[in-house]
Design a protein around this motif. Sequence first.
Motif, PDB file in Angstrom:
ATOM      1  N   LEU A  93       1.005  -0.981   0.109  1.00  0.00           N
ATOM      2  CA  LEU A  93       0.071  -0.185   0.075  1.00  0.00           C
ATOM      3  C   LEU A  93       0.783   1.442   0.327  1.00  0.00           C
ATOM      4  O   LEU A  93       2.030   1.443   0.424  1.00  0.00           O
ATOM      5  CB  LEU A  93      -0.814   0.088   1.271  1.00  0.00           C
ATOM      6  CG  LEU A  93      -1.443  -0.852   1.761  1.00  0.00           C
ATOM      7  CD1 LEU A  93      -2.565  -1.116   2.702  1.00  0.00           C
ATOM      8  CD2 LEU A  93      -2.449  -1.496   0.481  1.00  0.00           C
ATOM      9  N   PHE A  94       0.478   2.240  -0.804  1.00  0.00           N
ATOM     10  CA  PHE A  94       1.170   3.454  -0.703  1.00  0.00           C
ATOM     11  C   PHE A  94       0.427   4.808  -1.336  1.00  0.00           C
ATOM     12  O   PHE A  94      -0.559   4.478  -2.111  1.00  0.00           O
ATOM     13  CB  PHE A  94       2.254   3.648  -2.262  1.00  0.00           C
ATOM     14  CG  PHE A  94       2.996   2.051  -1.821  1.00  0.00           C
ATOM     15  CD1 PHE A  94       4.229   2.035  -1.690  1.00  0.00           C
ATOM     16  CD2 PHE A  94       2.714   0.675  -2.520  1.00  0.00           C
ATOM     17  CE1 PHE A  94       4.940   1.151  -1.923  1.00  0.00           C
ATOM     18  CE2 PHE A  94       3.140   0.360  -3.129  1.00  0.00           C
ATOM     19  CZ  PHE A  94       4.472  -0.366  -2.096  1.00  0.00           C
ATOM     20  N   GLY A  95       0.839   5.779  -0.312  1.00  0.00           N
ATOM     21  CA  GLY A  95       0.404   7.141  -0.975  1.00  0.00           C
ATOM     22  C   GLY A  95      -0.770   7.552   0.402  1.00  0.00           C
ATOM     23  O   GLY A  95      -0.421   7.081   1.707  1.00  0.00           O
ATOM     24  N   GLY A  96      -1.894   8.077   0.672  1.00  0.00           N
ATOM     25  CA  GLY A  96      -2.336   8.690   1.377  1.00  0.00           C
ATOM     26  C   GLY A  96      -1.526  10.124   1.728  1.00  0.00           C
ATOM     27  O   GLY A  96      -1.529  10.107   3.267  1.00  0.00           O
ATOM     28  N   GLY A  97      -0.527  10.917   0.791  1.00  0.00           N
ATOM     29  CA  GLY A  97      -0.062  12.412   1.527  1.00  0.00           C
ATOM     30  C   GLY A  97      -1.152  13.554   2.013  1.00  0.00           C
ATOM     31  O   GLY A  97      -1.258  13.112   0.831  1.00  0.00           O
ATOM     32  N   GLU A  98      -0.877  13.985   3.020  1.00  0.00           N
ATOM     33  CA  GLU A  98      -1.462  14.854   3.002  1.00  0.00           C
ATOM     34  C   GLU A  98      -0.966  16.228   1.794  1.00  0.00           C
ATOM     35  O   GLU A  98       0.382  16.970   1.628  1.00  0.00           O
ATOM     36  CB  GLU A  98      -1.852  15.611   4.486  1.00  0.00           C
ATOM     37  CG  GLU A  98      -2.158  17.438   4.688  1.00  0.00           C
ATOM     38  CD  GLU A  98      -2.624  17.051   5.607  1.00  0.00           C
ATOM     39  OE1 GLU A  98      -3.072  18.160   6.571  1.00  0.00           O
ATOM     40  OE2 GLU A  98      -2.339  16.591   6.833  1.00  0.00           O
ATOM     41  N   MET A  99      -1.136  16.980   0.913  1.00  0.00           N
ATOM     42  CA  MET A  99      -1.256  17.608  -0.221  1.00  0.00           C
ATOM     43  C   MET A  99      -0.847  19.396   0.400  1.00  0.00           C
ATOM     44  O   MET A  99      -0.498  20.154  -0.429  1.00  0.00           O
ATOM     45  CB  MET A  99      -1.514  17.672  -1.171  1.00  0.00           C
ATOM     46  CG  MET A  99      -1.777  15.945  -1.937  1.00  0.00           C
ATOM     47  SD  MET A  99       0.236  15.780  -2.002  1.00  0.00           S
ATOM     48  CE  MET A  99       1.023  17.177  -3.211  1.00  0.00           C
ATOM     49  N   PHE A 100      -2.278  19.509   1.130  1.00  0.00           N
ATOM     50  CA  PHE A 100      -2.050  20.857   1.423  1.00  0.00           C
ATOM     51  C   PHE A 100      -1.910  21.029   2.646  1.00  0.00           C
ATOM     52  O   PHE A 100      -3.069  21.283   3.534  1.00  0.00           O
ATOM     53  CB  PHE A 100      -3.701  21.459   0.238  1.00  0.00           C
ATOM     54  CG  PHE A 100      -3.224  21.373  -0.908  1.00  0.00           C
ATOM     55  CD1 PHE A 100      -2.198  22.339  -1.833  1.00  0.00           C
ATOM     56  CD2 PHE A 100      -4.423  19.795  -1.191  1.00  0.00           C
ATOM     57  CE1 PHE A 100      -2.759  21.761  -2.788  1.00  0.00           C
ATOM     58  CE2 PHE A 100      -4.474  19.986  -2.706  1.00  0.00           C
ATOM     59  CZ  PHE A 100      -3.552  20.626  -3.603  1.00  0.00           C
ATOM     60  N   PRO A 101      -0.715  20.669   3.656  1.00  0.00           N
ATOM     61  CA  PRO A 101      -0.789  20.954   4.824  1.00  0.00           C
ATOM     62  C   PRO A 101      -0.969  22.517   5.265  1.00  0.00           C
ATOM     63  O   PRO A 101      -1.227  22.189   6.632  1.00  0.00           O
ATOM     64  CB  PRO A 101       0.345  20.371   5.103  1.00  0.00           C
ATOM     65  CG  PRO A 101       0.732  20.366   4.234  1.00  0.00           C
ATOM     66  CD  PRO A 101       0.400  20.297   3.276  1.00  0.00           C
ATOM     67  N   ARG A 102      -0.853  22.493   4.589  1.00  0.00           N
ATOM     68  CA  ARG A 102      -1.125  24.578   5.415  1.00  0.00           C
ATOM     69  C   ARG A 102      -2.094  25.342   5.367  1.00  0.00           C
ATOM     70  O   ARG A 102      -2.659  26.629   5.254  1.00  0.00           O
ATOM     71  CB  ARG A 102       0.030  25.498   4.540  1.00  0.00           C
ATOM     72  CG  ARG A 102       1.882  25.211   4.944  1.00  0.00           C
ATOM     73  CD  ARG A 102       3.326  25.382   4.534  1.00  0.00           C
ATOM     74  NE  ARG A 102       2.741  27.006   4.591  1.00  0.00           N
ATOM     75  CZ  ARG A 102       3.709  28.501   3.680  1.00  0.00           C
ATOM     76  NH1 ARG A 102       4.253  28.093   3.081  1.00  0.00           N
ATOM     77  NH2 ARG A 102       3.104  29.846   4.594  1.00  0.00           N
ATOM     78  N   ALA A 110      -9.132  15.635   5.331  1.00  0.00           N
ATOM     79  CA  ALA A 110     -10.019  13.935   5.967  1.00  0.00           C
ATOM     80  C   ALA A 110      -9.843  13.096   5.093  1.00  0.00           C
ATOM     81  O   ALA A 110      -9.869  12.331   5.058  1.00  0.00           O
ATOM     82  CB  ALA A 110     -11.503  14.025   6.151  1.00  0.00           C
ATOM     83  N   VAL A 111      -9.375  12.998   3.091  1.00  0.00           N
ATOM     84  CA  VAL A 111      -9.462  12.488   1.830  1.00  0.00           C
ATOM     85  C   VAL A 111      -8.373  11.494   1.941  1.00  0.00           C
ATOM     86  O   VAL A 111      -8.461  10.327   2.286  1.00  0.00           O
ATOM     87  CB  VAL A 111      -9.225  13.273   1.003  1.00  0.00           C
ATOM     88  CG1 VAL A 111      -8.744  12.310   0.292  1.00  0.00           C
ATOM     89  CG2 VAL A 111     -10.672  14.247   0.669  1.00  0.00           C
ATOM     90  N   PRO A 112      -6.897  12.241   2.531  1.00  0.00           N
ATOM     91  CA  PRO A 112      -6.230  10.905   2.980  1.00  0.00           C
ATOM     92  C   PRO A 112      -6.201   9.990   4.169  1.00  0.00           C
ATOM     93  O   PRO A 112      -6.200   9.030   3.248  1.00  0.00           O
ATOM     94  CB  PRO A 112      -4.612  11.660   3.071  1.00  0.00           C
ATOM     95  CG  PRO A 112      -5.359  13.454   2.795  1.00  0.00           C
ATOM     96  CD  PRO A 112      -6.484  13.223   2.575  1.00  0.00           C
ATOM     97  N   ASP A 113      -6.933  10.794   5.074  1.00  0.00           N
ATOM     98  CA  ASP A 113      -6.644   9.430   6.262  1.00  0.00           C
ATOM     99  C   ASP A 113      -7.372   8.376   6.066  1.00  0.00           C
ATOM    100  O   ASP A 113      -8.071   7.607   5.941  1.00  0.00           O
ATOM    101  CB  ASP A 113      -7.505  10.899   7.273  1.00  0.00           C
ATOM    102  CG  ASP A 113      -5.934  11.144   7.991  1.00  0.00           C
ATOM    103  OD1 ASP A 113      -5.134  11.144   7.345  1.00  0.00           O
ATOM    104  OD2 ASP A 113      -6.265  12.208   8.747  1.00  0.00           O
ATOM    105  N   MET A 114      -8.892   8.598   5.048  1.00  0.00           N
ATOM    106  CA  MET A 114     -10.432   7.978   5.128  1.00  0.00           C
ATOM    107  C   MET A 114      -9.582   7.503   3.558  1.00  0.00           C
ATOM    108  O   MET A 114     -10.106   5.491   4.318  1.00  0.00           O
ATOM    109  CB  MET A 114     -11.769   9.199   3.724  1.00  0.00           C
ATOM    110  CG  MET A 114     -12.193   9.737   4.876  1.00  0.00           C
ATOM    111  SD  MET A 114     -13.905  10.764   4.808  1.00  0.00           S
ATOM    112  CE  MET A 114     -12.948  11.049   3.103  1.00  0.00           C
TER     113      MET A 114
END
Length: 162
Positions: A93-102, A110-114
Motif C-alpha cells: 500500500l502506498f500514498g495517502g499523503g496530505e497535499m495541502f498541510p498549510r 480528511a481525504v488522505p486519512d479516509m
Amino acid sequence: MKTSLAYPRVYLSPGDFHFATEPTRISTVLGSCIAVTLWHPQRRIGAMCHFMLPNRRIRGNRLSGKYADEAFEMFMLEVESHRTLPGDYEVKLFGGGEMFPRHKTALVSAVPDMNIEAALQLAEQYHLNVTAQDIGRTGHRNIVFDTWNGDVWVKHKPLHQC
C-alpha cells in the motif's frame, strides 16, 4: 532474462486499474490517492490500482477504480478469474499523503486519512497479506511496480513547511 526496458509499461492515472499476466512495469504518481499492488510470487502475475476516494454514494452499473471498495472488488474478480486465492498474493500500500498541510480544512485533511483507513480495512476484510506500506505524511510519491519480481520502487517527495 530480458532487461526491464523490454517489458511493457503501463501508466495508471487516477481511477485506473491494471492486471498483468505477463511481465509488466506499472507506474503512477500519488498525492492523497492510494496505490495498491497485488503480486502472486509463484505465478508472477499482479495488479495495481490508483484509487481516489474510499467509496461513492450512489453505486454505478460498472465497477470503477476511482473508489477503494470497487477497486478491491476488481482485484477479487481478477484473483478468481485466474484461479488463485487472495491469501496467495503479496499486497503493498502506498500514498495517502496530505497535499495541502498549510491550508487545512475538514475535507482536505480528511481525504488522505479516509483513503488510508479504507485501504487497510479492505485488505483485512479480504484477508490480504500486506507485506509493505508507505502511507501518510505529506507530499507525493512516484510508484513503479515490476510484476516479474514483485518489486515496488517508491520515491517520496515530502512537502516542507516553513
